[in-house]
Design an enzyme around this catalytic site. Structure first.
Site, PDB file in Angstrom:
ATOM      1  N   SER A 108     -39.848  10.174  -8.510  1.00  0.00           N
ATOM      2  CA  SER A 108     -40.002  10.223  -9.958  1.00  0.00           C
ATOM      3  C   SER A 108     -40.614   8.964 -10.553  1.00  0.00           C
ATOM      4  O   SER A 108     -40.488   7.878  -9.996  1.00  0.00           O
ATOM      5  CB  SER A 108     -38.632  10.404 -10.624  1.00  0.00           C
ATOM      6  OG  SER A 108     -37.950  11.507 -10.146  1.00  0.00           O
ATOM      7  N   ILE A 119     -38.182  10.346 -20.338  1.00  0.00           N
ATOM      8  CA  ILE A 119     -38.840  11.457 -19.661  1.00  0.00           C
ATOM      9  C   ILE A 119     -39.048  11.074 -18.202  1.00  0.00           C
ATOM     10  O   ILE A 119     -39.723  10.092 -17.903  1.00  0.00           O
ATOM     11  CB  ILE A 119     -40.208  11.777 -20.309  1.00  0.00           C
ATOM     12  CG1 ILE A 119     -40.079  11.988 -21.819  1.00  0.00           C
ATOM     13  CG2 ILE A 119     -40.858  12.963 -19.605  1.00  0.00           C
ATOM     14  CD1 ILE A 119     -39.267  13.167 -22.240  1.00  0.00           C
ATOM     15  N   GLU A 120     -38.472  11.847 -17.321  1.00  0.00           N
ATOM     16  CA  GLU A 120     -38.646  11.667 -15.879  1.00  0.00           C
ATOM     17  C   GLU A 120     -39.582  12.770 -15.396  1.00  0.00           C
ATOM     18  O   GLU A 120     -39.362  13.941 -15.678  1.00  0.00           O
ATOM     19  CB  GLU A 120     -37.289  11.773 -15.186  1.00  0.00           C
ATOM     20  CG  GLU A 120     -37.328  11.610 -13.693  1.00  0.00           C
ATOM     21  CD  GLU A 120     -35.939  11.736 -13.052  1.00  0.00           C
ATOM     22  OE1 GLU A 120     -35.871  11.640 -11.808  1.00  0.00           O
ATOM     23  OE2 GLU A 120     -34.943  11.937 -13.773  1.00  0.00           O
ATOM     24  N   ILE A 121     -40.633  12.382 -14.695  1.00  0.00           N
ATOM     25  CA  ILE A 121     -41.577  13.348 -14.117  1.00  0.00           C
ATOM     26  C   ILE A 121     -41.488  13.197 -12.609  1.00  0.00           C
ATOM     27  O   ILE A 121     -41.628  12.094 -12.080  1.00  0.00           O
ATOM     28  CB  ILE A 121     -43.009  13.120 -14.622  1.00  0.00           C
ATOM     29  CG1 ILE A 121     -43.037  13.144 -16.159  1.00  0.00           C
ATOM     30  CG2 ILE A 121     -43.946  14.177 -14.035  1.00  0.00           C
ATOM     31  CD1 ILE A 121     -44.373  12.776 -16.761  1.00  0.00           C
TER      32      ILE A 121
END
Length: 128
Positions: A108, A119-121
């Site tokens: 991530s 916001i974690e992607i």
């Protein structure tokens, strides 16, 4: 008893900045519906967006911009996401790092939206 999530409500202090970030940077689709309602769609999911002063009737006790911590699974390799974020001048707060996701290990990066939501992607970590 609970099968899945239908939608999440995103409270924002600045509607235009919020919509720009989620559509331009994260690639979500803007949808206007009902009487002045706004949503952001991605895949089979959506955020209903509540700008300042929006009266949703039944709502969270204290809807507060910047109080969410969300994790998204990317539709492409995380290295491509990092390059995309750099092109859009989005600062990465942390990562890439490996974490434990809901279903599998994930790799991530963490960013902030205009309301300072975290916001974690992520991408799944390949099993060996």
């Amino acid at each position: 008893m609970i099968k899945s999530i239908d939608h999440i409500v995103l409270a924002t202090a600045d509607l235009e900045r919020c919509l720009d970030f989620y559509t331009r940077v994260l690639g979500m689709t803007l949808e206007r519906y009902g009487e002045g309602r706004i949503a952001l769609r991605f895949g089979d999911h959506k955020f209903n967006v509540h700008p300042p002063g929006f009266d949703a009737g039944v709502k969270a006790h204290t809807p507060t911009p910047g109080s969410l911590d969300l994790c998204f699974l990317a539709d492409r390799p995380l290295d491509d996401i990092v390059a995309h974020l750099e092109r859009h001048n989005v600062q990465i707060e942390e990562g890439p790092v490996t974490r434990t996701g809901a279903r599998f290990a994930i790799r991530s990066v963490y960013i902030r939206d205009p309301d300072l939501n975290l916001i974690e992607i992520s991408e799944p970590v390949a099993r060996r």
